[in-house]
Design an enzyme around this catalytic site. Sequence first.
Site, PDB file in Angstrom:
ATOM      1  N   HIS A  85      -8.787  -8.004   0.776  1.00  0.00           N
ATOM      2  CA  HIS A  85      -8.022  -6.779   1.002  1.00  0.00           C
ATOM      3  C   HIS A  85      -6.839  -7.086   1.913  1.00  0.00           C
ATOM      4  O   HIS A  85      -6.893  -7.991   2.735  1.00  0.00           O
ATOM      5  CB  HIS A  85      -8.907  -5.699   1.615  1.00  0.00           C
ATOM      6  CG  HIS A  85      -9.789  -5.024   0.618  1.00  0.00           C
ATOM      7  ND1 HIS A  85      -9.882  -3.649   0.511  1.00  0.00           N
ATOM      8  CD2 HIS A  85     -10.590  -5.523  -0.349  1.00  0.00           C
ATOM      9  CE1 HIS A  85     -10.726  -3.340  -0.454  1.00  0.00           C
ATOM     10  NE2 HIS A  85     -11.172  -4.468  -0.997  1.00  0.00           N
ATOM     11  N   GLU A  86      -5.769  -6.314   1.739  1.00  0.00           N
ATOM     12  CA  GLU A  86      -4.499  -6.546   2.447  1.00  0.00           C
ATOM     13  C   GLU A  86      -3.976  -7.963   2.199  1.00  0.00           C
ATOM     14  O   GLU A  86      -3.345  -8.566   3.055  1.00  0.00           O
ATOM     15  CB  GLU A  86      -4.630  -6.289   3.962  1.00  0.00           C
ATOM     16  CG  GLU A  86      -4.986  -4.878   4.332  1.00  0.00           C
ATOM     17  CD  GLU A  86      -6.494  -4.642   4.332  1.00  0.00           C
ATOM     18  OE1 GLU A  86      -6.910  -3.521   3.999  1.00  0.00           O
ATOM     19  OE2 GLU A  86      -7.248  -5.579   4.681  1.00  0.00           O
ATOM     20  N   HIS A 143     -15.558  -9.807   6.352  1.00  0.00           N
ATOM     21  CA  HIS A 143     -14.777 -10.585   7.310  1.00  0.00           C
ATOM     22  C   HIS A 143     -13.423  -9.905   7.501  1.00  0.00           C
ATOM     23  O   HIS A 143     -12.495 -10.145   6.724  1.00  0.00           O
ATOM     24  CB  HIS A 143     -14.543 -12.015   6.808  1.00  0.00           C
ATOM     25  CG  HIS A 143     -15.768 -12.871   6.821  1.00  0.00           C
ATOM     26  ND1 HIS A 143     -15.850 -14.052   6.106  1.00  0.00           N
ATOM     27  CD2 HIS A 143     -16.959 -12.736   7.454  1.00  0.00           C
ATOM     28  CE1 HIS A 143     -17.036 -14.599   6.305  1.00  0.00           C
ATOM     29  NE2 HIS A 143     -17.730 -13.809   7.122  1.00  0.00           N
ATOM     30  N   GLU A 144     -13.301  -9.038   8.495  1.00  0.00           N
ATOM     31  CA  GLU A 144     -11.976  -8.549   8.872  1.00  0.00           C
ATOM     32  C   GLU A 144     -11.366  -9.583   9.799  1.00  0.00           C
ATOM     33  O   GLU A 144     -11.917  -9.896  10.847  1.00  0.00           O
ATOM     34  CB  GLU A 144     -12.059  -7.187   9.561  1.00  0.00           C
ATOM     35  CG  GLU A 144     -10.726  -6.674  10.086  1.00  0.00           C
ATOM     36  CD  GLU A 144      -9.628  -6.669   9.027  1.00  0.00           C
ATOM     37  OE1 GLU A 144      -8.631  -7.385   9.211  1.00  0.00           O
ATOM     38  OE2 GLU A 144      -9.793  -5.959   8.015  1.00  0.00           O
ATOM     39  N   GLU A 147      -9.047   4.698  -0.274  1.00  0.00           N
ATOM     40  CA  GLU A 147      -9.329   5.117   1.099  1.00  0.00           C
ATOM     41  C   GLU A 147      -8.186   5.917   1.720  1.00  0.00           C
ATOM     42  O   GLU A 147      -8.388   6.701   2.643  1.00  0.00           O
ATOM     43  CB  GLU A 147      -9.653   3.909   1.982  1.00  0.00           C
ATOM     44  CG  GLU A 147      -8.481   3.031   2.360  1.00  0.00           C
ATOM     45  CD  GLU A 147      -8.174   1.948   1.357  1.00  0.00           C
ATOM     46  OE1 GLU A 147      -7.431   1.021   1.692  1.00  0.00           O
ATOM     47  OE2 GLU A 147      -8.687   2.030   0.220  1.00  0.00           O
ATOM     48  N   GLU A 189       0.807  -1.210   0.000  1.00  0.00           N
ATOM     49  CA  GLU A 189       0.000   0.000   0.000  1.00  0.00           C
ATOM     50  C   GLU A 189       0.851   1.275   0.000  1.00  0.00           C
ATOM     51  O   GLU A 189       0.714   2.145   0.863  1.00  0.00           O
ATOM     52  CB  GLU A 189      -0.960  -0.027   1.194  1.00  0.00           C
ATOM     53  CG  GLU A 189      -1.967  -1.163   1.065  1.00  0.00           C
ATOM     54  CD  GLU A 189      -2.958  -1.223   2.211  1.00  0.00           C
ATOM     55  OE1 GLU A 189      -4.133  -1.528   1.941  1.00  0.00           O
ATOM     56  OE2 GLU A 189      -2.565  -0.954   3.361  1.00  0.00           O
TER      57      GLU A 189
END
Length: 699
Positions: free
Chosen positions: A478-479, A409-410, A503, A169
Amino acid sequence: MKKLCFLLLACSFFTLSAQQLESPSKQIQVEFSLDAKGTPTYSVTYKGKEVVKTSKMGLSLKEDTALVQGFSLVNKEETNVDETWNPVLGEQSTIRNHYNQASFHLLQKETNRKLDIVFKVYDEGVAFRYEFPSEDAVRYFVVSEENTEFNLTGDHNTFWIPGDFDSQEYVYSESKLSEIDNSKLDLNNGIALKSIESKYRVQSPLMMKSKDGLYLNIFEAAVVNYPVMHLDVNTENFELKSKLVPNAVGDMAYLRTPSVTPWRTIMVSDDARDIVASKMILNLNEPNKIEDVSWIKPMKYVGIWWEMHVGKSTWDFAGSQNAQNAASQELVPSGKHGATTENTKRYIDFAAKHGFDGVLVEGWNVGWEDWFGNWKEDVFDFVTPYPDFDLKEVSDYAKSKGVKMIMHHETSASVANYERHLDRAFNLMKEYGYPAVKSGYVGRIIPRGEFHDGQTMVNHFNYVAQRAADYKIMVNSHESVRPTGYSRTYPNYIAAEAARGNEFNAWSSGNDPKHETILPFTRLLGGPMDYTPGIFEIKMSVYDPEKTEQVHTTLAKQLALYVTMYSPLQMAADLPENYEKYLDAFQFIKDVPVDWQDSKYLEAEPGDYLSVARKDKNSESWFLGAITDENARKTEIKLDFLTPGKKYKATIYADGKNADWEKNPKSYAIKTRTVTSKTKLKLELAAGGGAAISIVPIN
C-alpha cells in the site's frame, strides 16, 4: 565498388524513409522514421485514423551528449510472436501474447553511441522502449530527462489525476485535455503527503476518449530500475511529454550498458471493452522467475482494519498523544487498542465460521504512538508486539481453526529502516506461519529527499517482492508505486493499493460514485488492486451521529466490486458484527472466488458503467458484476458465455426499488431464477448502484 555503393545507398535510404509496422489484425499501424536532423520519430494510426501524430523520441543525459538527434539507421530486425502462457493467478487461466516486433538499431555518429528503439504492435495497442546494447566497454550514464512525446489529434475527454510524485490517492477528474489544471482542484481530500510541481502534469495511465469515439490509454509496462513516468500536458496543442520522477539529487535514472527502459504503451480501440480486457501490460513483462509457485495462493480475508478507520479502535496501544519511546514495553494502555489477542481471536472465529482464508491484523507491533509526521527513521522494528498481542497464542489459535494470519508492516516510509529489518521480519513471519504481508508506506520517504515514484523506490518495491519470494511470502503493498505488470515476473507480488481506496470513504470527502468505473481503465491495467470492498454499513453516522461521511455506493455495488475490481487477494472489509446483520447479502462475498478461469467484459464505458462476467478457475460456476456511476441505469445482459444446453441457478443480488447511494444505500433485493446461454437478464442499477450475480450449474 558497385556493391559498396549499393550498401551505402541502402543505408541512406533507410535513414530517411519511414518504416512501417502493423498489428497482427493490421488495424494498428506504427510509422518510425528519422527526420532531417536524425531525430527518431513515430506516429500511430488505427483503422486508417491518425491517433498519435508525428512525435519525437530520445533521452537527455547528464554531462553527456543527448540521445535525441544525429542518428542513422544501421539495420532493422523484424519478428512476430504468437504464444500463450499461464499466469499463476489471474483473470484467466491462459493469456495470449501476440504481436509484431521491429527493432531499429541506431548509431549516433558524433559519439559512436548505439541506441536501439524496439516496437511491439498488438491488436490492442503499441509499445516501445529504448535499449542500450552491449558495447566494447561498459558505459555508465545518468538520464536527466526522457524526451518521449505523445502528440494527440484533438481535445480528448480525459480521466486524470495530478502528477504527484508521492501519491496516486486522488479522485479522478474528467475534463477535456485543454482544461487540465491542478491548481483548480480541491486537494483537501485526505491525502497526507503531496508533491505536485506543475499545474499541467498528470499521472499515467491516462485514459481518454476522442470526439469520434476512439478510446486511448497512455501508460507504461515493466518499470524496473527506472522511475515512474508522469506526463506534462500542453493544453493548447494537446501534446504530452514524458516526465520522469527525480531522485534526491535531481537525477532521473542511473543506468549502464546493457540495459533497457520501461515500455511506453498506447492502447487504442473503438470499443472500450478492449481497453479493460487488455493483457498487453502483463505481456510486456518478463516471464515468471519463481520456479516453485505451489505456495502462491489466492486469499479472501477479514481483519482488524476498518474499525480503526471508523474510530471504533486505534492502531496505537498508548494513544498518540502519549508519544512514549516506541521500543519501550512500559506503555500505558489507552483502552482503545484494536489489535489485542482477544479481538484477533474474534476475527479468527468469524473467518473460520464463514470460510475465509486469512485474518489481517494492523497495529500489532510497537511504534504507533509517534509514527506519523515526524520523519523519524527508527519507528518500527517489525518484530516486537504490543503487550496485549501474543504472537504465539494468536498463531496457534489460527492454526487450530484452519485460518492463515496476514502480517502487517507499516514502514512509515522509512524504507532504509525497513530494509535493515526485512530479513528479521520475514523470519518472524516464517516462524509463526504467516504466508502474506501487507506493507505500508505512509509519509515522506527515508532516504530523505526521495519520492515514492523515483528509481530508488521502484527498486525497493521490486526488491521486497524478490526477497519475499526467497521466504515463500506473498506481498500486498500500500502507498507504493502503481503496478506495471511486475506480478507476471514475481507472482508473489499478489496485489497492491496504489490508488484511492475504499478507506477514504470513512474519513474524507470520499470516492465519488464514478470512481470504481474509472479504476479498471487506469490503475487496474497494471495489476490487481487491494481496494478493500464489502462495506455494508454505508454511513459513518452509525459510529458517531456527528459524522456525515459515507461510502458513495449502494450495498449491492459493494458486492459487485468483488467481480469488477480484479484481485486474487480480496478483503471483506467491514466489521464482523455488520455482516451478521445482513447474512443473506454476505453470502455472495462468501461464495465469490478470487481466481478465475475466464473473464468476459460485457459492457464498458469509462466513468459511466462496467459489467464483467468471470468463470471460477475450479468449477463451472460464473459470477457477474455490474456497476454504474451516479446515474441510475437499466441494462440487458446476454448470458451467451454460458455452456449451451446447460441450466444454471442464478442468484441475483440487486439494488432495491428505492435504492440510492446517498438517500437509501442499504436497500437491496435477492432473487433466484433458472438461466441458460439463451437468457437475457434485465438489470436495474440504482444511482451509485450495482448488481452481483452467482450463476451455478444445476446438476
